[in-house]
Design an enzyme around this catalytic site. Structure first.
Site, mmCIF file in Angstrom:
data_model
loop_
_atom_site.group_PDB
_atom_site.id
_atom_site.type_symbol
_atom_site.label_atom_id
_atom_site.label_comp_id
_atom_site.label_asym_id
_atom_site.label_seq_id
_atom_site.Cartn_x
_atom_site.Cartn_y
_atom_site.Cartn_z
ATOM 1 N N CYS A 89 -23.473 73.990 -31.659
ATOM 2 C CA CYS A 89 -23.941 75.083 -32.207
ATOM 3 C C CYS A 89 -23.464 76.615 -31.257
ATOM 4 O O CYS A 89 -23.514 76.334 -30.303
ATOM 5 C CB CYS A 89 -25.463 75.324 -32.665
ATOM 6 N N ASP A 122 -39.784 70.356 -39.576
ATOM 7 C CA ASP A 122 -39.901 68.794 -39.324
ATOM 8 C C ASP A 122 -41.056 68.307 -38.238
ATOM 9 O O ASP A 122 -41.218 69.105 -37.224
ATOM 10 C CB ASP A 122 -38.510 68.496 -39.238
ATOM 11 N N ARG A 170 -32.184 67.967 -35.405
ATOM 12 C CA ARG A 170 -31.055 67.273 -34.911
ATOM 13 C C ARG A 170 -30.907 67.253 -33.369
ATOM 14 O O ARG A 170 -29.833 66.884 -32.840
ATOM 15 C CB ARG A 170 -29.991 67.172 -35.758
ATOM 16 N N CYS A 192 -34.768 72.564 -33.593
ATOM 17 C CA CYS A 192 -33.650 71.655 -34.285
ATOM 18 C C CYS A 192 -34.184 70.419 -34.858
ATOM 19 O O CYS A 192 -34.495 69.565 -33.788
ATOM 20 C CB CYS A 192 -32.791 71.672 -33.631
ATOM 21 N N ARG A 230 -27.921 59.471 -48.188
ATOM 22 C CA ARG A 230 -29.460 59.318 -48.860
ATOM 23 C C ARG A 230 -29.602 59.430 -50.403
ATOM 24 O O ARG A 230 -30.043 58.624 -50.926
ATOM 25 C CB ARG A 230 -30.381 60.243 -48.135
ATOM 26 N N TYR A 231 -28.987 60.350 -50.811
ATOM 27 C CA TYR A 231 -29.025 60.677 -52.448
ATOM 28 C C TYR A 231 -27.997 60.066 -53.038
ATOM 29 O O TYR A 231 -26.912 59.929 -52.324
ATOM 30 C CB TYR A 231 -29.203 62.221 -52.577
ATOM 31 N N ASP A 268 -39.270 67.857 -46.290
ATOM 32 C CA ASP A 268 -38.089 66.857 -46.119
ATOM 33 C C ASP A 268 -39.243 65.620 -45.558
ATOM 34 O O ASP A 268 -39.488 65.701 -44.281
ATOM 35 C CB ASP A 268 -37.300 67.053 -45.116
ATOM 36 N N ARG A 295 -24.417 62.494 -53.505
ATOM 37 C CA ARG A 295 -24.150 63.372 -52.296
ATOM 38 C C ARG A 295 -24.336 63.082 -50.986
ATOM 39 O O ARG A 295 -25.095 61.962 -50.817
ATOM 40 C CB ARG A 295 -24.822 64.831 -52.479
ATOM 41 N N CYS A 329 -31.461 76.341 -31.728
ATOM 42 C CA CYS A 329 -32.614 76.636 -32.194
ATOM 43 C C CYS A 329 -33.597 75.736 -31.775
ATOM 44 O O CYS A 329 -33.247 74.463 -31.803
ATOM 45 C CB CYS A 329 -32.633 76.708 -33.764
ATOM 46 N N LYS A 370 -36.243 65.317 -49.920
ATOM 47 C CA LYS A 370 -36.981 66.600 -50.101
ATOM 48 C C LYS A 370 -37.830 66.380 -51.264
ATOM 49 O O LYS A 370 -37.443 66.031 -52.207
ATOM 50 C CB LYS A 370 -35.839 67.761 -50.377
#
Length: 392
Positions: free
Chosen positions: A107, A274, A116, A114, A94-95, A311, A98, A111, A318
């Site tokens: 994981c 999000d 994702r 999450c 995206r950037y 975000d 990076r 969480c 961001k």
């Protein structure tokens, strides 16, 4: 099998039935929660379980499924449009300089907020077989200098697989920085083994963004794991998510930031939760985030003040947000308030060659000291100093 892998396999709670056995069937309604569990699996490690002190506390809210996960109002499955910026499997670019590299599908603890959750926990959606096209993409794009390893949690991989990834990335000349995004220090601190710490030192600079949302998560075991990482030369930061009922309180957030610094972890971001489907019940207002930043900035060390960011939904990246400190900007001055709410004025520099009462032609050059030949230059009378006052 490593000891941390045995702990994860044998001592974690990964079903609603086991959760009901632990907390009671009157608390855990297995039938009502099954649709939420089916949408996004659950696993709670012993370390995460120990952090739950009572039903409904901040740790409970983060890890235990709730029926609210089924209420979809504004939530979007891929709220950040990561898939839209994915040129090859496992890569989001995206950037400009990076890229995000998804290297693990799982994981230690899942969480419930999450971002994702559409992928995490499903090995088919974050495939361990898709590394090669990702490495080829990274090698073919010399503008990429920074790679973030994420997933899932990259620290769920074995040391040998992680070292393989480090080796491949370090073989690409233009990649300067490798980052790990991991919550392992909170959920499974024993994963930070001496063997890993010895191995990782061969591939510096390595950074790790940890994830702590509440000061209670910085247990002695977590702090010890952070210490091992720090001694291994890994630069540590923390990404915190603003969560309703968990940390949406300035005092709680300040305590968290202080505990992070004591553990040699630099607060990096506070994220707005999000707009992800299944996690909407965690969202606060943006004003709450600004209130927290205002309660931090100036009232504690700048080291303890992370950036507050949204975000942007749909893949905008961001965007940092700040309280309204600037009140007015003119050609002559900037009017702003400080952390106490007091108003100050900063004079703008005058354009080159302009000085009150003096034409451009009369001004000496920047490196010339004006003197009068044959005369001793008189000292200028010093103008009385103005006392700087704050207008409250």
């Amino acid at each position: 099998m490593s000891e941390w892998q045995k702990t994860l396999r044998d001592e974690s709670i990964a079903s609603l039935e086991k959760l009901a056995e632990k907390f009671g069937h009157d608390v855990i309604d297995v039938e009502a929660l099954t649709p939420a569990f089916d949408n996004f699996q659950m696993r709670i490690t012993p370390a995460a379980l120990e952090q739950i002190k009572e039903v409904g506390d901040p740790m409970w809210l983060q890890y235990v499924p709730r029926v609210e996960e089924l209420d979809i109002v504004d939530g979007v499955i891929d709220s950040l449009d990561e898939d839209g910026d994915s040129p090859v499997p496992n890569i989001t670019h995206r950037y400009p300089d990076r890229a995000l590299f998804l290297v693990s599908p799982v994981c230690a603890t899942y969480c419930r907020f999450c971002t994702r959750r559409r992928k995490v926990g499903d090995p088919e959606k974050i495939s361990l077989k898709e590394y090669e096209s990702a490495f080829q993409y990274l090698a073919a794009h010399p503008e990429i200098r920074d790679v973030i390893l994420s997933g899932g949690d990259p620290m769920m991989l074995s040391d040998s697989r992680l070292e393989y990834i480090f080796q491949r990335l370090r073989a690409i000349p233009h990649i300067e920085i490798i980052r790990l995004g991991s919550r392992i220090t909170s959920h499974l601190p024993e994963r930070v083994t001496p063997e890993f710490c010895e191995m990782v030192q061969k591939y510096h600079p390595i950074f790790m963004n940890t994830h702590f949302n509440h000061p209670s998560e910085l247990t002695p075991a977590a702090v010890a794991a952070l210490d091992r990482l720090s001694r291994a030369g890994i630069s540590l930061g923390c990404q915190t998510v603003l969560l309703k009922g968990v940390n949406d309180d300035p005092k709680v957030m300040m305590k968290l930031m202080h505990e992070l610094l004591k553990a040699r972890v630099r607060p990096y971001y506070i994220y707005m939760a999000d707009q992800v489907a299944g996690g909407e019940h965690f969202r606060t207002t943006v004003q709450k985030g600004l209130e927290i930043i205002q309660a931090l900035r100036g009232w504690t060390s700048g080291l303890a003040v992370p950036q507050f960011v949204i975000d942007a939904p749909g893949g905008g990246g961001k965007v940092p947000l700040l309280p309204e400190y600037v009140q007015e900007i003119t050609e002559d001055e900037v009017v702003f308030r400080n952390y106490e709410g007091k108003i100050f004025r900063y004079k703008q520099p005058r354009p080159d060659g302009v000085e009150t009462g003096t034409s451009t032609e009369e001004q000496p050059g920047p490196d010339i000291v004006p003197i009068e030949i044959g005369k001793v230059a008189k000292k200028r009378d010093k103008a009385p100093k103005r006392r700087r006052t704050a207008i409250g």
